[in-house]
Design an enzyme around this catalytic site. Structure first.
Site, PDB file in Angstrom:
ATOM      1  CB  CYS A 114      -0.920   0.024   1.226  1.00 37.03           C
ATOM      2  SG  CYS A 114      -2.428  -0.939   1.046  1.00 37.03           S
ATOM      3  CB  CYS A 199      -6.427  -6.276  -0.762  1.00 38.70           C
ATOM      4  SG  CYS A 199      -4.684  -6.598  -0.995  1.00 38.70           S
ATOM      5  CB  CYS A 218      -4.845   1.584   1.770  1.00 33.87           C
ATOM      6  SG  CYS A 218      -5.922   2.969   1.449  1.00 33.87           S
TER       7      CYS A 218
HETATM    8  S1  SF4 Z   1      -4.837  -2.840  -1.339  1.00 35.86           S
HETATM    9 FE1  SF4 Z   1      -3.578  -4.728  -1.571  1.00 35.86          FE
HETATM   10  S2  SF4 Z   1      -2.834  -4.768  -3.702  1.00 35.86           S
HETATM   11 FE2  SF4 Z   1      -3.646  -2.700  -3.269  1.00 35.86          FE
HETATM   12  S3  SF4 Z   1      -1.869  -1.525  -2.697  1.00 35.86           S
HETATM   13 FE3  SF4 Z   1      -2.745  -2.285  -0.776  1.00 35.86          FE
HETATM   14  S4  SF4 Z   1      -1.787  -4.294  -0.334  1.00 35.86           S
HETATM   15 FE4  SF4 Z   1      -1.314  -3.699  -2.479  1.00 35.86          FE
END
Ligand code: SF4
Length: 222
Positions: A114, A199, A218
């Site tokens: 993220c 996710c 996130c």
């Molecule tokens: S939501 Fe999942 S895939 Fe998207 S940036 Fe975050 S960890 Fe990575």
């Protein structure tokens, strides 16, 4: 001028409607304010409110390169409907990420994933702006329960407006129906909240985000 010194009616904003908050930030900050758009139903509402009042209003998206096909399709749909071009800020390509951090970083280290796919591009998107608009709502999660409609964003050093902070899911859907605005079709398939493919699962509220892990945000709104 120091953007922080701009006089913004933070307390008064709490009693304004969503439309009035949108008008306030446009009046005070356009064209140095932009909507952060993740192509969920809240952004469908805000796109409509914003562009009805200011066709030149700015909109940006964070392309993590692992969004759903339905999200990219919604992106194209809203650009056509409103005749706009969404500004894009991207995370690293999957190939570059794999070369640097190995495959499937979202499984091994979602915080880092993220950070490089969302948080860093957001920083670039906000650089040079005096304010940003977000679709987050207080009833989405305990971490969002105190969200003000308008506040100084200490972390990014600009104003942040959340016109829908006090809205419920029903409020959002009522606006979508009344104005017939395009929405991400995943909502109708049980995804209340929509992020990256790896996710996001169907679920109420934000239950489908990072399901089965303790991660709830996130990092964009903390
Ligand atoms: S939501 Fe999942 S895939 Fe998207 S940036 Fe975050 S960890 Fe990575």
């Amino acid at each position: 001028m120091d953007v922080r010194s701009l006089t913004m009616p933070v307390e008064e904003a709490e009693v304004l409607s969503a439309e009035q908050v949108v008008e306030l930030v446009l009046e005070r900050l356009h064209p140095r304010v932009a909507l952060a758009c993740s192509f969920q139903k809240e952004e469908s509402v805000l796109l409509d409110m914003l562009l009805e009042r200011e066709p030149g209003a700015r909109v940006f998206a964070l392309d993590t390169h692992v969004l759903f096909p339905e999200t990219y399709a919604t992106w194209r749909t809203v650009e056509q409907r409103y005749g706009i071009e969404v500004e894009v800020f991207q995370g690293p390509s999957l190939g570059r990420q794999a070369a640097t951090h190995g495959d499937a970083l979202w499984e091994r280290d979602p915080e880092l994933c993220c950070a490089i796919r969302k948080v860093a591009p957001l920083g670039r998107a906000l650089a040079g702006l005096d304010g940003w608009i977000s679709g987050i709502r207080r009833d989405q999660s305990p971490t969002r329960a105190e969200t003000p409609k308008l506040a100084w964003d200490e972390r990014h050093e600009l104003w942040k407006a959340c016109p829908l902070a006090g809205w419920t899911d029903d409020d959002v859907w009522a606006y979508v129906r009344e104005r017939d605005v395009p929405v991400n079709p995943l909502h109708e398939r049980g995804y209340a909240s929509i992020g990256c493919t790896h996710c996001t699962r169907p679920g109420d509220g934000r239950d489908g985000r990072w399901a089965g892990s303790s991660k709830t945000e996130c990092g964009l709104h903390v």
